[in-house]
Design a protein around this motif. Structure first.
Motif, PDB file in Angstrom:
ATOM      1  N   SER A   1       5.615  16.771   1.861  1.00  0.00           N
ATOM      2  CA  SER A   1       5.624  18.180   2.279  1.00  0.00           C
ATOM      3  C   SER A   1       5.890  19.148   1.113  1.00  0.00           C
ATOM      4  N   ASN A   2       6.459  18.657   0.026  1.00  0.00           N
ATOM      5  CA  ASN A   2       6.735  19.549  -1.118  1.00  0.00           C
ATOM      6  C   ASN A   2       5.890  19.197  -2.334  1.00  0.00           C
ATOM      7  N   LYS A   3       4.814  18.480  -2.079  1.00  0.00           N
ATOM      8  CA  LYS A   3       4.040  17.918  -3.194  1.00  0.00           C
ATOM      9  C   LYS A   3       3.643  18.983  -4.225  1.00  0.00           C
ATOM     10  N   GLU A   4       3.160  20.113  -3.738  1.00  0.00           N
ATOM     11  CA  GLU A   4       2.662  21.101  -4.704  1.00  0.00           C
ATOM     12  C   GLU A   4       3.786  21.630  -5.599  1.00  0.00           C
ATOM     13  N   VAL A   5       4.987  21.748  -5.024  1.00  0.00           N
ATOM     14  CA  VAL A   5       6.099  22.248  -5.848  1.00  0.00           C
ATOM     15  C   VAL A   5       6.500  21.188  -6.882  1.00  0.00           C
ATOM     16  N   PHE A   6       6.628  19.942  -6.425  1.00  0.00           N
ATOM     17  CA  PHE A   6       7.018  18.877  -7.362  1.00  0.00           C
ATOM     18  C   PHE A   6       5.942  18.698  -8.450  1.00  0.00           C
ATOM     19  N   ASP A   7       4.664  18.762  -8.044  1.00  0.00           N
ATOM     20  CA  ASP A   7       3.586  18.604  -9.041  1.00  0.00           C
ATOM     21  C   ASP A   7       3.654  19.717 -10.088  1.00  0.00           C
ATOM     22  N   PHE A   8       3.906  20.918  -9.614  1.00  0.00           N
ATOM     23  CA  PHE A   8       4.020  22.051 -10.543  1.00  0.00           C
ATOM     24  C   PHE A   8       5.177  21.828 -11.522  1.00  0.00           C
ATOM     25  N   LEU A   9       6.346  21.485 -10.962  1.00  0.00           N
ATOM     26  CA  LEU A   9       7.528  21.324 -11.827  1.00  0.00           C
ATOM     27  C   LEU A   9       7.319  20.190 -12.828  1.00  0.00           C
TER      28      LEU A   9
ATOM     29  N   SER B   1      -2.179  25.532  -7.427  1.00  0.00           N
ATOM     30  CA  SER B   1      -3.448  25.777  -6.727  1.00  0.00           C
ATOM     31  C   SER B   1      -3.593  27.283  -6.491  1.00  0.00           C
ATOM     32  N   PRO B   2      -4.802  27.843  -6.743  1.00  0.00           N
ATOM     33  CA  PRO B   2      -4.981  29.281  -6.496  1.00  0.00           C
ATOM     34  C   PRO B   2      -4.792  29.641  -5.019  1.00  0.00           C
ATOM     35  N   SER B   3      -4.931  28.654  -4.131  1.00  0.00           N
ATOM     36  CA  SER B   3      -4.768  28.977  -2.707  1.00  0.00           C
ATOM     37  C   SER B   3      -3.337  28.730  -2.228  1.00  0.00           C
ATOM     38  N   SER B   4      -2.441  28.372  -3.137  1.00  0.00           N
ATOM     39  CA  SER B   4      -1.071  28.062  -2.720  1.00  0.00           C
ATOM     40  C   SER B   4      -0.369  29.302  -2.167  1.00  0.00           C
ATOM     41  N   THR B   5       0.421  29.094  -1.122  1.00  0.00           N
ATOM     42  CA  THR B   5       1.235  30.208  -0.619  1.00  0.00           C
ATOM     43  C   THR B   5       2.660  30.123  -1.185  1.00  0.00           C
ATOM     44  N   ARG B   6       2.974  29.019  -1.864  1.00  0.00           N
ATOM     45  CA  ARG B   6       4.350  28.837  -2.360  1.00  0.00           C
ATOM     46  C   ARG B   6       4.489  29.064  -3.848  1.00  0.00           C
ATOM     47  N   LEU B   7       3.374  28.964  -4.567  1.00  0.00           N
ATOM     48  CA  LEU B   7       3.431  29.120  -6.020  1.00  0.00           C
ATOM     49  C   LEU B   7       2.330  30.057  -6.477  1.00  0.00           C
ATOM     50  N   GLU B   8       2.631  30.844  -7.469  1.00  0.00           N
ATOM     51  CA  GLU B   8       1.632  31.781  -7.991  1.00  0.00           C
ATOM     52  C   GLU B   8       1.928  31.972  -9.478  1.00  0.00           C
ATOM     53  N   ILE B   9       0.887  31.865 -10.293  1.00  0.00           N
ATOM     54  CA  ILE B   9       1.078  32.126 -11.729  1.00  0.00           C
ATOM     55  C   ILE B   9       1.616  33.542 -11.886  1.00  0.00           C
ATOM     56  N   LEU B  10       2.612  33.668 -12.722  1.00  0.00           N
ATOM     57  CA  LEU B  10       3.210  34.987 -12.921  1.00  0.00           C
ATOM     58  C   LEU B  10       2.477  35.707 -14.041  1.00  0.00           C
TER      59      LEU B  10
ATOM     60  N   PRO C   1      14.389  32.181   5.488  1.00  0.00           N
ATOM     61  CA  PRO C   1      13.003  31.677   5.517  1.00  0.00           C
ATOM     62  C   PRO C   1      12.185  32.091   4.306  1.00  0.00           C
ATOM     63  N   TRP C   2      12.656  33.101   3.572  1.00  0.00           N
ATOM     64  CA  TRP C   2      11.896  33.566   2.402  1.00  0.00           C
ATOM     65  C   TRP C   2      12.026  32.631   1.208  1.00  0.00           C
ATOM     66  N   LEU C   3      13.007  31.710   1.284  1.00  0.00           N
ATOM     67  CA  LEU C   3      13.234  30.835   0.133  1.00  0.00           C
ATOM     68  C   LEU C   3      11.995  30.029  -0.241  1.00  0.00           C
ATOM     69  N   LYS C   4      11.154  29.753   0.756  1.00  0.00           N
ATOM     70  CA  LYS C   4       9.985  28.928   0.436  1.00  0.00           C
ATOM     71  C   LYS C   4       8.992  29.672  -0.458  1.00  0.00           C
ATOM     72  N   TYR C   5       9.162  30.973  -0.579  1.00  0.00           N
ATOM     73  CA  TYR C   5       8.245  31.743  -1.443  1.00  0.00           C
ATOM     74  C   TYR C   5       8.861  32.051  -2.812  1.00  0.00           C
ATOM     75  N   LYS C   6       9.913  31.349  -3.159  1.00  0.00           N
ATOM     76  CA  LYS C   6      10.604  31.661  -4.428  1.00  0.00           C
ATOM     77  C   LYS C   6       9.700  31.575  -5.635  1.00  0.00           C
ATOM     78  N   GLY C   7       8.655  30.753  -5.539  1.00  0.00           N
ATOM     79  CA  GLY C   7       7.734  30.607  -6.661  1.00  0.00           C
ATOM     80  C   GLY C   7       6.467  31.429  -6.488  1.00  0.00           C
ATOM     81  N   HIS C   8       6.488  32.383  -5.553  1.00  0.00           N
ATOM     82  CA  HIS C   8       5.267  33.160  -5.274  1.00  0.00           C
ATOM     83  C   HIS C   8       5.662  34.630  -5.167  1.00  0.00           C
ATOM     84  N   LEU C   9       5.549  35.331  -6.286  1.00  0.00           N
ATOM     85  CA  LEU C   9       6.114  36.682  -6.342  1.00  0.00           C
ATOM     86  C   LEU C   9       5.467  37.636  -5.343  1.00  0.00           C
TER      87      LEU C   9
END
Ligand code: F3S
Length: 696
Positions: free
Chosen positions: A49-57, A466-475, A514-522
């Motif tokens: 369930s957290n794959k994209e975050v772990f892959d990014f880190l 991923s450009p379609s990610s809702t949890r991570l976004e390039i800053l 609930p906003w914590l899941k967007y910590k990596g998506h400004l």
């Protein structure tokens, strides 16, 4: 950095264009692991369930040469104590219980991601010189009493605010027999009294722990340097405040519910339960976490479980154990501690935070009043299972275990007897005992969780987002306010978005939950900006007016419209704006939405610095009554910044306000910008300034 806070820290670090970190850095995947049925399946499910975050880190760690501890490796603070902590070291960690490493006689300080980026990018990191509270320990702990009880007792004395702005330094003969991991427990919970950190003189138990964790050379170096008078308090040390505690008189404590400073000695706890109408039935017991999962804790707990087993008893409520690390898990498995605990009904969870940080998928007791006992460190409402009605009481793992076997909140393990019933024999617990370190040494367990030591950066590694990610976004680096940063002057003309009334903490500016899941998506997390702030003009929460479209809407919605129109804006705020945490999101979000100036009656110090780091300008009114003179929709221009940028820090600064009726006011203001900080504003952020210097 732990996996939740590391996301924005790394995204920021990526914008400063450096190839590697200026200091050794590590990432620990522990907060995102959910607890439900047991270590193996919980870990597998959470990795998916957290794959994209772990892959990014992981990919960013590879790129920049950061040590990456995979999910399952353990909890950040336990891993730091086992692998990185060294006497005399200064360490920053993006988690409030970073001071845990103080148990190794160092200064370990919890910070926000922006401060971690200061460290990683080689920017000087600043802290207002703290006061020092001296805690003198005399006497000796015995029987049931543990270092956890000492800090629970101290929390009752100091309250949750008593350590604010202070370092706690322990000293005195009572320290002589304390284990390094026990000191870490005390240091860990210094965070609960608001202390910057806690520390101890270098000791024999630190030396033994370093040797046991394969760091003999560090112990040797510490031995050498301590001969010259370092790694201990100066002989004539003076403290701002001294508290003396006689350990011989200390008894076990149970703190809570809902606040860690409501401390009750065990002998009075039954009475407290009855007087306050707290539930008499215990509904779950949880031990472990970064606070209390040392080998010593586990071996003492085993001695209680053995007594229960001999009396044919087991925990009568769900009883869970979170080992702090794979090293601990594997060692207690080898030594039979784990099987003893399982034989009295324990469920061993993943080596991760799990129920300590609300990652407890607890399917019973939903929305019901109930009482749990934990050996964790925090007990704010909903902290463990998301249920506001769960009363969380904090105690030592020994007390939690014995009371889980009794199943009762009014049972005193030191004095009460569990009567025989059915196959179970009568049981009067003997005081627990255990060993500081395993006699056969630690074993590492599954080493695939651990990073290779001091990895080289691999700059060509693609960072996985991923450009379609809702949890991570390039800053994207924030744009400078000036066409040519070298010719910085007055800020562009702004419109006042609103005037904020009263208390506005970093939680009001950037809510958690609930906003914590967007910590990596400004851009996604910016949807919560100031959503619990009160608008002084209409007295409403989360209300702002768009003077162009002549509509009222939510604050983030109006701010987004300003951003889309590329209309720079400012806000007027009240006293101590931005108090609370070092959360950098609270500065990044307004900045991303186009805020150029925060003008207040007063500003919280850390947040004020964070504003500067993100490249916009904090100002305060010279005359506090001017707060009412600027309304939403007024045009605001700075006057005097040009002089500051030119190097004259004494240039008077004011704001020229053009009211909606055309009248013009000149309002004098104060600034606290240093030359370095002006350079951050000039370039659009501190990180941009670093990138510009690196490119030059
Ligand atoms: Fe994790 Fe709880 Fe410690 S969230 S880092 S186990 S305080």
């Amino acid at each position: 950095m732990q996996d939740a806070s590391a996301q924005m820290a790394l995204l920021q670090f990526m914008t400063c264009g450096l190839e590697t970190t200026a200091i050794p850095s590590s990432i620990h995947c522990d907060h995102l692991i959910q607890a439900y049925e047991g270590a193996e399946s919980d870990l597998k499910r959470s990795i998916v369930s957290n794959k994209e975050v772990f892959d990014f880190l992981e990919s960013a760690s590879k790129k920049y040469g950061i040590e990456f501890w995979k999910p399952g490796a353990g909890i950040i603070h336990q891993l730091v104590l086992e692998n990185y902590a060294a006497p005399g070291m200064l360490m920053l960690g993006t988690d409030s219980h970073t001071p845990n490493a103080g148990g190794m006689g160092m200064l370990a300080i919890g910070v926000g991601g922006a401060d971690a980026v200061d460290g990683m990018s080689g920017t000087p990191w600043e802290l207002k010189a703290p006061k020092v509270i001296g805690v003198k320990l005399t006497g000796q702990m015995n029987g049931w009493t543990t270092p956890k009880d000492l800090i629970l007792h101290l929390a009752g004395k100091l309250t949750v605010k008593g350590g604010t702005g202070s370092i706690i330094e322990y000293f005195g003969p009572g320290l002589d027999n304390q284990s390094c991991t026990g000191l870490a427990t005390m240091a860990n919970m210094g965070a609960e009294v608001g202390a910057t950190t806690s520390t101890f003189p270098y000791s024999n138990s630190m030396r033994e722990y370093l040797h046991a964790t394969a760091r003999g050379p560090v112990a040797k170096a510490a031995d050498e340097i301590s001969k010259t008078g370092f790694l201990q308090a100066d002989k004539d040390a003076e403290y701002d405040q001294v508290i003396e505690i006689n350990l011989s008189e200390l008894e076990p404590h149970i703190n809570g519910p809902f606040t860690p400073d409501l401390a009750t000695p065990l002998s009075k706890f039954k009475q407290m339960v009855q007087e306050n109408n707290w539930p008499t039935k215990l509904s779950a017991g949880l031990i472990g976490s970064c606070t209390n999962s040392s080998y010593q804790d586990m071996s003492r707990v085993e001695s209680i479980a053995q007594q229960a087993k001999a009396a044919n008893r087991e925990a009568v409520v769900p009883f869970m154990v979170t080992p702090g690390s794979e090293l601990i898990r594997a060692t207690i498995e080898r030594d039979g501690v784990q099987s003893t605990l399982e034989s009295v009904g324990a469920t061993v969870l993943a080596n991760a935070c799990g129920p300590c940080i609300g990652q407890w998928d607890r399917r019973e007791a939903k929305n019901e009043d109930n009482a749990i006992l934990t050996s964790f460190n925090r007990n704010f409402k909903a902290r463990n299972d998301g249920n506001l009605k769960t009363m969380n009481f904090l105690a030592s793992p020994e007390i939690v275990t014995a009371m889980s076997i009794a199943g009762s909140m009014t049972f005193n393990p030191m004095t009460d007897i569990l009567p025989a019933s059915g196959n179970s024999k009568e049981l009067k617990f003997e005081p627990p005992h255990g060993t500081f370190l395993p006699t056969e040494g630690f074993i590492p367990g599954d080493t695939t969780f651990a990073p290779e030591p001091t990895p080289e950066p691999i700059p060509e590694t693609p960072v996985q987002i991923s450009p379609s990610s809702t949890r991570l976004e390039i800053l994207e680096p924030f744009k400078s306010h000036f066409e040519n940063p070298e010719e910085a002057g007055e800020l562009p003309k702004m419109q006042c978005l609103m005037r904020v009334r009263g208390k506005c903490t970093t939680d009001h500016i950037s809510a958690a939950g609930p906003w914590l899941k967007y910590k990596g998506h400004l851009s996604n997390i910016s949807e919560n900006t100031l959503m619990t702030a009160v608008n002084d003009e209409d007295g409403k929460v989360n209300s702002a007016y768009d003077f162009q479209e002549k509509t009222t809407s939510t604050i983030p919605d109006i701010a987004k419209r300003y951003r889309e129109r590329q209309q720079p804006w400012m806000i007027v705020v009240d006293e101590n704006y931005g108090e609370g945490s070092a959360r950098e999101h609270a500065a990044m979000q307004p900045r991303w939405l186009g805020c150029c100036v925060v003008l207040g009656r007063s500003l919280a110090r850390i947040h004020e610095t964070n504003i500067k780091k993100q490249g916009f300008v904090p100002l305060t009114f010279k005359n506090k009554e001017d707060y009412n003179k600027i309304d939403a929709g007024d045009q605001v221009e700075t006057v005097g910044l040009k002089g500051l940028f030119a190097g004259d820090l004494n240039t008077p600064v004011s704001v020229k306000v053009t009211k909606k009726d055309g009248s013009v006011l000149d309002i004098p203001v104060n600034h606290t910008l240093s030359v370095d900080q002006l350079n951050w504003v000039r370039h659009g952020s501190a990180l941009n300034a670093i990138a510009a210097a690196a490119a030059a």
